[in-house]
Design a protein around this motif. Sequence first.
Motif, PDB file in Angstrom:
ATOM      1  N   UNK A 392       0.833  -1.210   0.000  1.00  0.00           N
ATOM      2  CA  UNK A 392       0.000   0.000   0.000  1.00  0.00           C
ATOM      3  C   UNK A 392       0.864   1.256   0.000  1.00  0.00           C
ATOM      4  N   UNK A 393       1.949   1.252   0.784  1.00  0.00           N
ATOM      5  CA  UNK A 393       2.829   2.418   0.809  1.00  0.00           C
ATOM      6  C   UNK A 393       3.527   2.607  -0.537  1.00  0.00           C
ATOM      7  N   UNK A 394       3.937   1.515  -1.155  1.00  0.00           N
ATOM      8  CA  UNK A 394       4.576   1.622  -2.476  1.00  0.00           C
ATOM      9  C   UNK A 394       3.630   2.220  -3.503  1.00  0.00           C
ATOM     10  N   UNK A 395       2.349   1.882  -3.416  1.00  0.00           N
ATOM     11  CA  UNK A 395       1.364   2.335  -4.399  1.00  0.00           C
ATOM     12  C   UNK A 395       0.684   3.638  -3.990  1.00  0.00           C
ATOM     13  N   UNK A 396       0.952   4.114  -2.765  1.00  0.00           N
ATOM     14  CA  UNK A 396       0.292   5.316  -2.292  1.00  0.00           C
ATOM     15  C   UNK A 396      -1.196   5.126  -2.096  1.00  0.00           C
ATOM     16  N   UNK A 397      -1.588   3.942  -1.611  1.00  0.00           N
ATOM     17  CA  UNK A 397      -2.995   3.595  -1.436  1.00  0.00           C
ATOM     18  C   UNK A 397      -3.282   3.242   0.012  1.00  0.00           C
ATOM     19  N   UNK A 398      -4.561   3.217   0.358  1.00  0.00           N
ATOM     20  CA  UNK A 398      -4.972   2.706   1.657  1.00  0.00           C
ATOM     21  C   UNK A 398      -4.836   1.178   1.661  1.00  0.00           C
ATOM     22  N   UNK A 399      -4.401   0.632   2.792  1.00  0.00           N
ATOM     23  CA  UNK A 399      -4.214  -0.819   2.880  1.00  0.00           C
ATOM     24  C   UNK A 399      -5.507  -1.567   2.589  1.00  0.00           C
ATOM     25  N   UNK A 400      -6.638  -1.029   3.031  1.00  0.00           N
ATOM     26  CA  UNK A 400      -7.923  -1.703   2.806  1.00  0.00           C
ATOM     27  C   UNK A 400      -8.205  -1.871   1.322  1.00  0.00           C
ATOM     28  N   UNK A 401      -7.826  -0.884   0.506  1.00  0.00           N
ATOM     29  CA  UNK A 401      -8.048  -0.987  -0.934  1.00  0.00           C
ATOM     30  C   UNK A 401      -7.145  -2.044  -1.560  1.00  0.00           C
ATOM     31  N   UNK A 402      -5.940  -2.147  -1.031  1.00  0.00           N
ATOM     32  CA  UNK A 402      -5.017  -3.184  -1.522  1.00  0.00           C
ATOM     33  C   UNK A 402      -5.553  -4.566  -1.174  1.00  0.00           C
ATOM     34  N   UNK A 403      -6.010  -4.736   0.052  1.00  0.00           N
ATOM     35  CA  UNK A 403      -6.526  -6.035   0.498  1.00  0.00           C
ATOM     36  C   UNK A 403      -7.757  -6.436  -0.308  1.00  0.00           C
ATOM     37  N   UNK A 404      -8.528  -5.443  -0.765  1.00  0.00           N
ATOM     38  CA  UNK A 404      -9.734  -5.742  -1.544  1.00  0.00           C
ATOM     39  C   UNK A 404      -9.412  -6.311  -2.916  1.00  0.00           C
ATOM     40  N   UNK A 405      -8.204  -6.074  -3.413  1.00  0.00           N
ATOM     41  CA  UNK A 405      -7.785  -6.615  -4.717  1.00  0.00           C
ATOM     42  C   UNK A 405      -6.292  -6.917  -4.672  1.00  0.00           C
ATOM     43  N   UNK A 406      -5.936  -7.921  -3.905  1.00  0.00           N
ATOM     44  CA  UNK A 406      -4.520  -8.235  -3.719  1.00  0.00           C
ATOM     45  C   UNK A 406      -3.813  -8.570  -5.021  1.00  0.00           C
ATOM     46  N   UNK A 407      -4.323  -9.506  -5.832  1.00  0.00           N
ATOM     47  CA  UNK A 407      -3.587  -9.823  -7.066  1.00  0.00           C
ATOM     48  C   UNK A 407      -3.484  -8.634  -8.010  1.00  0.00           C
ATOM     49  N   UNK A 408      -4.544  -7.835  -8.105  1.00  0.00           N
ATOM     50  CA  UNK A 408      -4.504  -6.673  -8.981  1.00  0.00           C
ATOM     51  C   UNK A 408      -3.481  -5.652  -8.531  1.00  0.00           C
TER      52      UNK A 408
END
Length: 509
Positions: A392-408
């Motif tokens: 999430x930090x690498x992408x500048x996103x919230x962790x929850x959004x990353x967890x919602x689409x881990x492979x993507x």
Amino acid sequence: MEYLVTGKEMRAYDNYTIEHIGIPALVLMERAALETVRCIREALFYLNVQKGKGRVLCVCGTGNNGGDGLCVARLLADLGTDVDTVLIGNTQKAGKETKVQLSILEKYGVRPLNEIPDNTYDIIVDALFGTGLSREVTGAYKEAIEAINARKAYRISIDMPSGIDADTGAVLGTAVKAEETVTLAFRKRGLYLYPGCLYAGKIRLADIGITRKSICGTPPGMYTRLDGAGDAFPKRKPDGNKGTFGKILLIAGSEKMAGAALLAGYSAYKAGAGMVKLVIPKKIRETVQKKLPEALVQTYESSEGLMPEEEKEFLDNLEWAQTAAIGPGLSVCESARRFVRLVTAQKSKPLVMDADALNILAMDEEIQKLLKQRNEETESNVILTPHMGELARLLGMQTAKVVADEPGCVREAAKQTGCIVAGKSARTYVCEADGGMFLNTAGNSKMATAGSGDVLTGIIAALLAQGMPPRMAAENGVFLHACAGDAAAGQTGNAGLTASEIAKGLKLL
């Protein structure tokens, strides 16, 4: 390698088999039913039902999955099994093959019920949806799934537990909790992703006549491996020496985290590396050398920055090594930042970046530019191993959004950085910007323990140092790490695992 297909991919392979190879849909359906019946009969014997006959309920929808279930009911009846059949949905909208199966069943004198009877069954067969479900389950279908789950019976799902998204493993409102899933032709992604894998039970792959010949040049986008770990290790030369098996420069640990350097260094040796040189703060040298006397050591004095002679020694050591790994327990001090810049600028040596190296990368635009330039000028030989928070930090996103689409999100990180990315979660995903994605399905929840990622860094670095190509080293390293965790967990009963035990599990493989 085992393919993990989406619903769309499966439909394409199914259509190609029917339209171009020429195997009729009814033949495929019959073969699917035969394989399912075989599993049902094995389950009946396992359940100690007299002579394997028992009492079975087939709960069917009106799509092709329901057609499979209707065919199963007819075959079981032929074998003398006491079978009831329930058909949920509008039969006028049923598929052509399903209507044929319904007609055949009725000619056998069996007219399906439209609701689940209040009877006792040994086995309930779930044939409601298969891979075609894409929206939340409601109405009569929801009631049927809830009734299936409420019964004290052994539940077998055909292809997918109904209610599980075949692509993501998501629960679409409610889902059948199967003891066993007979999946057809290829394994479906949703059976191996969370939470779908918690609903699938034992997974059996049924050969129904749709094979790799049906792929026709467009392979599935995801795959896994279900074999043993032995083949994941590099083959060792009988006449080799410590130099033959690779030299690693490992930049790890800080004044308060000596253990991370120890775990990564020890794991690198257990994964077959010939020589490991640790770059660590001077204050932890004694601790590290007492615990890992095999390691060579370079120390630096201060976290505030490197002295010229320390930087020169580091660059000499980087030239000596065949691969570098950086990050476990490193901190984000100025000296750590300098080390990350130096290893990123060195293009020819494979590199593993983990933990604090990733945090530094996320906050330092200069290093991001260096990494991008490196990957533009050379074939990608950098492996990033973020957990979902670091991703999430690498992408500048919230962790929850990353967890919602881990492979993507793992794929997006690979595209943005140009690196090979091993995204760590309950499942670990390995990919580059393009091409297939490896899903690791080995491992267990006991591995969610402090230092587990440090062990993985050491393993991947060892495989790189022994000459394994970077993408293969990332995949095999993730798989070996998980298999070592499984081996270690098998010796601990209900107790948890430490990272040290995971590393020691390598010797059990």
